[in-house]
Design a protein around this motif. Structure first.
Motif, PDB file in Angstrom:
ATOM      1  N   UNK A  24       0.899  -1.343  -0.040  1.00 54.11           N
ATOM      2  CA  UNK A  24       0.096   0.014   0.058  1.00 54.11           C
ATOM      3  C   UNK A  24       1.023   1.247  -0.116  1.00 54.11           C
ATOM      4  N   UNK A  25       0.657   2.160  -0.970  1.00 52.41           N
ATOM      5  CA  UNK A  25       1.436   3.273  -1.208  1.00 52.41           C
ATOM      6  C   UNK A  25       0.769   4.547  -0.476  1.00 52.41           C
ATOM      7  N   UNK A  26       1.221   5.240   0.501  1.00 53.23           N
ATOM      8  CA  UNK A  26       0.812   6.341   0.950  1.00 53.23           C
ATOM      9  C   UNK A  26       1.387   7.602   0.197  1.00 53.23           C
ATOM     10  N   UNK A  27       0.509   8.465  -0.310  1.00 55.27           N
ATOM     11  CA  UNK A  27       1.092   9.490  -1.054  1.00 55.27           C
ATOM     12  C   UNK A  27      -0.065  10.507  -1.011  1.00 55.27           C
ATOM     13  N   UNK A  46      -2.019  -1.139  -6.451  1.00 57.09           N
ATOM     14  CA  UNK A  46      -1.965  -1.583  -7.921  1.00 57.09           C
ATOM     15  C   UNK A  46      -1.976  -2.760  -8.034  1.00 57.09           C
ATOM     16  N   UNK A  47      -2.779  -3.331  -9.101  1.00 56.24           N
ATOM     17  CA  UNK A  47      -2.648  -4.797  -9.434  1.00 56.24           C
ATOM     18  C   UNK A  47      -1.409  -5.148 -10.246  1.00 56.24           C
ATOM     19  N   UNK A  48      -1.018  -6.499 -10.334  1.00 53.31           N
ATOM     20  CA  UNK A  48      -0.086  -6.741 -11.185  1.00 53.31           C
ATOM     21  C   UNK A  48       0.130  -6.531 -12.442  1.00 53.31           C
ATOM     22  N   UNK A  49      -0.999  -6.495 -12.884  1.00 55.63           N
ATOM     23  CA  UNK A  49      -1.384  -6.352 -14.510  1.00 55.63           C
ATOM     24  C   UNK A  49      -2.089  -4.649 -14.560  1.00 55.63           C
ATOM     25  N   UNK A  50      -2.296  -4.509 -15.924  1.00 57.38           N
ATOM     26  CA  UNK A  50      -2.824  -3.221 -16.145  1.00 57.38           C
ATOM     27  C   UNK A  50      -4.237  -3.371 -15.359  1.00 57.38           C
ATOM     28  N   UNK A  51      -4.502  -1.955 -14.846  1.00 57.09           N
ATOM     29  CA  UNK A  51      -5.801  -2.285 -13.963  1.00 57.09           C
ATOM     30  C   UNK A  51      -6.953  -2.360 -15.077  1.00 57.09           C
ATOM     31  N   UNK A  52      -8.026  -2.902 -14.606  1.00 60.75           N
ATOM     32  CA  UNK A  52      -9.228  -3.232 -15.256  1.00 60.75           C
ATOM     33  C   UNK A  52     -10.077  -1.981 -14.824  1.00 60.75           C
ATOM     34  N   UNK A  74      -8.309  -2.504   0.201  1.00 62.16           N
ATOM     35  CA  UNK A  74      -7.190  -2.072  -0.859  1.00 62.16           C
ATOM     36  C   UNK A  74      -6.419  -3.069  -1.570  1.00 62.16           C
ATOM     37  N   UNK A  75      -6.038  -4.119  -0.655  1.00 65.63           N
ATOM     38  CA  UNK A  75      -5.238  -5.366  -1.273  1.00 65.63           C
ATOM     39  C   UNK A  75      -6.360  -6.091  -2.117  1.00 65.63           C
ATOM     40  N   UNK A  76      -7.506  -6.406  -1.513  1.00 67.80           N
ATOM     41  CA  UNK A  76      -8.431  -7.080  -2.124  1.00 67.80           C
ATOM     42  C   UNK A  76      -8.625  -6.635  -3.709  1.00 67.80           C
ATOM     43  N   UNK A  83      -7.203  -1.088  -9.675  1.00 68.36           N
ATOM     44  CA  UNK A  83      -6.612   0.143  -8.955  1.00 68.36           C
ATOM     45  C   UNK A  83      -7.227   0.541  -7.858  1.00 68.36           C
ATOM     46  N   UNK A  84      -6.958   0.620  -6.688  1.00 71.21           N
ATOM     47  CA  UNK A  84      -7.922   1.142  -5.508  1.00 71.21           C
ATOM     48  C   UNK A  84      -7.132   2.428  -5.043  1.00 71.21           C
ATOM     49  N   UNK A  85      -7.757   3.462  -4.916  1.00 70.85           N
ATOM     50  CA  UNK A  85      -7.372   5.084  -4.291  1.00 70.85           C
ATOM     51  C   UNK A  85      -8.281   5.351  -3.112  1.00 70.85           C
ATOM     52  N   UNK A  86      -7.787   5.191  -2.015  1.00 66.97           N
ATOM     53  CA  UNK A  86      -8.287   5.709  -0.708  1.00 66.97           C
ATOM     54  C   UNK A  86      -8.051   6.954  -0.736  1.00 66.97           C
TER      55      UNK A  86
END
Length: 233
Positions: A24-27, A46-52, A74-76, A83-86
């Motif tokens: 999880x990246x904090x930015x 971010x997912x391992x591949x291009x986000x759907x 977020x990991x789920x 891609x998840x952005x909280x």
């Protein structure tokens, strides 16, 4: 007028993969609006591949982005390929010193979404309805140009846009706790006229139903996101 459909709330193995290795990246996100730049705290995966899809997670008044970390949302989402952005909304959490200062919640949301690079699925619990609802439904005919889909979780202010909902074709998952007899049932009654909506009433859950029943919440979100992807194909 279409009638909203119920979605299966059974706990299913929505994601068999481990999420332990997902970082999880904090930015900060720089949101330029009203002639100024707001630094909004975010936590992202971010997912391992291009986000759907991109999923934007807002929060309620007593909560922050950290709650989505605590229940593993977020990991789920990343493990499912999204891609998840909280974020911490202005005035809350680690964005507590950020003031809109004359900027409307609607304009803030438009500027925030513009930074993401793709139209998100917006998850909006409780207080955050003051941000998501005017952004999406002040001009309901254009709601599909402002988001890919919408997941309101017993948001505030739903009664202010009841005349506009029938004009929107935005795919929507209405989520609330069965024990939330005030804001939950009220928001459901207002939002269920959305033509492209589904409903998930989580049993044995109150107002913060995603905290009370996280596995069930994640399952219905997984089902809904999968259906949204199918509509895009």
């Amino acid at each position: 007028m279409a009638v909203s459909q119920d979605i299966d709330v059974k706990i299913l193995p929505a994601c068999p993969e481990s999420t332990a290795e997902i970082s999880i990246t904090q930015q900060p996100i720089s949101v330029s609006v009203g002639g100024k730049t707001l630094k909004i705290y975010s936590q992202q995966t971010e997912p391992a591949t291009s986000p759907r899809l991109t999923v934007l997670l807002l929060h309620g008044q007593a909560f922050t982005s950290q709650n989505w970390v605590e229940i593993n949302t977020l990991p789920l989402l990343a493990s499912w390929g999204y891609r998840a952005v909280a974020i911490d909304l202005p005035g809350y959490g680690q964005s507590k010193d950020v003031s809109l200062d004359g900027v409307s919640q609607e304009d803030f949301m438009a500027a925030l979404v513009g930074t993401l690079g793709s139209l998100p699925v917006i998850v909006s619990p409780s207080m955050s309805g003051a941000f998501s609802l005017p952004y999406l439904f002040s001009d309901p005919s254009g709601s599909t140009q402002r988001a890919t889909a919408y997941i309101p979780v017993a948001p505030v202010m739903t009664d202010q846009y009841t005349a506009n909902y029938p004009e929107s074709q935005l795919p929507t998952l209405i989520v609330y706790g069965e024990n939330d007899e005030q804001l939950g049932s009220r928001s459901h009654d207002d939002l269920k006229v959305l033509p492209a909506s589904k409903v998930a009433a989580l049993p044995e859950a109150g107002h913060a139903c995603y905290m009370n029943q996280p596995a069930m919440f994640h399952n219905v979100v997984y089902q809904f996101l999968s259906s949204v992807e199918g509509q895009e194909d």
